[in-house]
Motif scaffolding. Structure first.
Motif, PDB file in Angstrom:
ATOM      1  N   MET A   1       0.814  -1.213   0.000  1.00  0.00           N
ATOM      2  CA  MET A   1       0.000   0.000   0.000  1.00  0.00           C
ATOM      3  C   MET A   1       0.849   1.265   0.000  1.00  0.00           C
ATOM      4  O   MET A   1       0.361   2.319  -0.328  1.00  0.00           O
ATOM      5  CB  MET A   1      -0.924  -0.001   1.204  1.00  0.00           C
ATOM      6  N   GLY A   2       2.118   1.146   0.373  1.00  0.00           N
ATOM      7  CA  GLY A   2       2.978   2.314   0.421  1.00  0.00           C
ATOM      8  C   GLY A   2       3.188   2.932  -0.951  1.00  0.00           C
ATOM      9  O   GLY A   2       3.225   4.152  -1.094  1.00  0.00           O
ATOM     10  N   PHE A   3       3.332   2.086  -1.968  1.00  0.00           N
ATOM     11  CA  PHE A   3       3.559   2.592  -3.319  1.00  0.00           C
ATOM     12  C   PHE A   3       2.336   3.335  -3.840  1.00  0.00           C
ATOM     13  O   PHE A   3       2.455   4.408  -4.431  1.00  0.00           O
ATOM     14  CB  PHE A   3       3.930   1.436  -4.248  1.00  0.00           C
ATOM     15  N   ILE A   4       1.164   2.779  -3.624  1.00  0.00           N
ATOM     16  CA  ILE A   4      -0.073   3.422  -4.084  1.00  0.00           C
ATOM     17  C   ILE A   4      -0.272   4.756  -3.373  1.00  0.00           C
ATOM     18  O   ILE A   4      -0.670   5.750  -3.999  1.00  0.00           O
ATOM     19  CB  ILE A   4      -1.276   2.485  -3.889  1.00  0.00           C
ATOM     20  N   ASN A   5       0.008   4.807  -2.080  1.00  0.00           N
ATOM     21  CA  ASN A   5      -0.092   6.069  -1.345  1.00  0.00           C
ATOM     22  C   ASN A   5       0.891   7.092  -1.880  1.00  0.00           C
ATOM     23  O   ASN A   5       0.567   8.276  -2.001  1.00  0.00           O
ATOM     24  CB  ASN A   5       0.153   5.834   0.143  1.00  0.00           C
ATOM     25  N   TYR A   6       2.103   6.639  -2.197  1.00  0.00           N
ATOM     26  CA  TYR A   6       3.101   7.547  -2.754  1.00  0.00           C
ATOM     27  C   TYR A   6       2.624   8.117  -4.086  1.00  0.00           C
ATOM     28  O   TYR A   6       2.743   9.321  -4.334  1.00  0.00           O
ATOM     29  CB  TYR A   6       4.437   6.820  -2.938  1.00  0.00           C
TER      30      TYR A   6
ATOM     31  N   MET B   1      -0.429   8.472  -5.105  1.00  0.00           N
ATOM     32  CA  MET B   1      -1.545   9.394  -4.872  1.00  0.00           C
ATOM     33  C   MET B   1      -1.054  10.728  -4.316  1.00  0.00           C
ATOM     34  O   MET B   1      -1.574  11.782  -4.677  1.00  0.00           O
ATOM     35  CB  MET B   1      -2.563   8.745  -3.948  1.00  0.00           C
ATOM     36  N   GLN B   2      -0.059  10.693  -3.450  1.00  0.00           N
ATOM     37  CA  GLN B   2       0.460  11.930  -2.870  1.00  0.00           C
ATOM     38  C   GLN B   2       1.249  12.745  -3.896  1.00  0.00           C
ATOM     39  O   GLN B   2       1.165  13.974  -3.917  1.00  0.00           O
ATOM     40  CB  GLN B   2       1.389  11.623  -1.685  1.00  0.00           C
ATOM     41  N   GLU B   3       2.037  12.062  -4.710  1.00  0.00           N
ATOM     42  CA  GLU B   3       2.929  12.741  -5.654  1.00  0.00           C
ATOM     43  C   GLU B   3       2.368  12.822  -7.066  1.00  0.00           C
ATOM     44  O   GLU B   3       3.121  13.075  -8.012  1.00  0.00           O
ATOM     45  CB  GLU B   3       4.284  12.020  -5.674  1.00  0.00           C
TER      46      GLU B   3
ATOM     47  N   LEU C   1       2.864  13.603 -12.835  1.00  0.00           N
ATOM     48  CA  LEU C   1       2.245  14.048 -14.080  1.00  0.00           C
ATOM     49  C   LEU C   1       3.089  15.113 -14.753  1.00  0.00           C
ATOM     50  O   LEU C   1       3.293  15.092 -15.965  1.00  0.00           O
ATOM     51  CB  LEU C   1       0.825  14.565 -13.813  1.00  0.00           C
ATOM     52  N   SER C   2       3.614  16.047 -13.978  1.00  0.00           N
ATOM     53  CA  SER C   2       4.467  17.099 -14.517  1.00  0.00           C
ATOM     54  C   SER C   2       5.724  16.514 -15.154  1.00  0.00           C
ATOM     55  O   SER C   2       6.118  16.902 -16.263  1.00  0.00           O
ATOM     56  CB  SER C   2       4.837  18.075 -13.405  1.00  0.00           C
ATOM     57  N   LEU C   3       6.364  15.570 -14.465  1.00  0.00           N
ATOM     58  CA  LEU C   3       7.568  14.945 -15.007  1.00  0.00           C
ATOM     59  C   LEU C   3       7.263  14.091 -16.228  1.00  0.00           C
ATOM     60  O   LEU C   3       8.062  14.037 -17.168  1.00  0.00           O
ATOM     61  CB  LEU C   3       8.261  14.113 -13.925  1.00  0.00           C
ATOM     62  N   LEU C   4       6.114  13.431 -16.244  1.00  0.00           N
ATOM     63  CA  LEU C   4       5.704  12.646 -17.403  1.00  0.00           C
ATOM     64  C   LEU C   4       5.514  13.543 -18.623  1.00  0.00           C
ATOM     65  O   LEU C   4       5.987  13.230 -19.721  1.00  0.00           O
ATOM     66  CB  LEU C   4       4.411  11.882 -17.108  1.00  0.00           C
ATOM     67  N   LEU C   5       4.849  14.672 -18.434  1.00  0.00           N
ATOM     68  CA  LEU C   5       4.637  15.601 -19.547  1.00  0.00           C
ATOM     69  C   LEU C   5       5.963  16.182 -20.032  1.00  0.00           C
ATOM     70  O   LEU C   5       6.168  16.356 -21.240  1.00  0.00           O
ATOM     71  CB  LEU C   5       3.672  16.703 -19.137  1.00  0.00           C
ATOM     72  N   GLU C   6       6.878  16.469 -19.108  1.00  0.00           N
ATOM     73  CA  GLU C   6       8.201  16.959 -19.501  1.00  0.00           C
ATOM     74  C   GLU C   6       8.954  15.901 -20.307  1.00  0.00           C
ATOM     75  O   GLU C   6       9.597  16.208 -21.312  1.00  0.00           O
ATOM     76  CB  GLU C   6       9.003  17.352 -18.264  1.00  0.00           C
ATOM     77  N   HIS C   7       8.858  14.651 -19.891  1.00  0.00           N
ATOM     78  CA  HIS C   7       9.515  13.559 -20.609  1.00  0.00           C
ATOM     79  C   HIS C   7       8.939  13.410 -22.016  1.00  0.00           C
ATOM     80  O   HIS C   7       9.689  13.248 -22.990  1.00  0.00           O
ATOM     81  CB  HIS C   7       9.351  12.250 -19.828  1.00  0.00           C
TER      82      HIS C   7
END
Length: 85
Positions: free
Chosen positions: A1-6, A8-10, A15-21
């Motif tokens: 669950m830690g990864f999913i929470n991360y 959701m938090q980030e 999304l910003s880094l994905l669009l930059e990529h």
């Protein structure tokens, strides 16, 4: 669950880094098309330049991309420019 929470938090940062990529990738592909199509036409019509261009392209293609990036960093610095090149 830690990864999913991360995730959701980030989410905004991810999304910003994905669009930059995606933007960097599209820019690199556009530059490759702008350079590659004229070189292909030149190679097709000019026998003299054919061997030089094809030899250079084969040499660059034989070198792994991470090695090229490692060689580009001292010349171009760290950032978007060496990633695009």
């Amino acid at each position: 669950m830690g990864f999913i929470n991360y995730i959701m938090q980030e989410y905004p940062t991810i999304l910003s880094l994905l669009l930059e990529h995606i933007q960097l990738t599209l820019l690199a592909v556009a530059i490759a098309i702008i350079v590659g199509i004229p070189l292909g036409i030149i190679v097709y019509y000019t026998q003299r330049v054919d061997k030089v261009i094809m030899g250079s392209v084969n040499l660059v293609q034989a070198i792994p991309s991470m090695a090229l990036l490692g060689a580009a960093i001292p010349l171009l610095g760290i950032g978007k420019l060496p990633a695009i090149v």
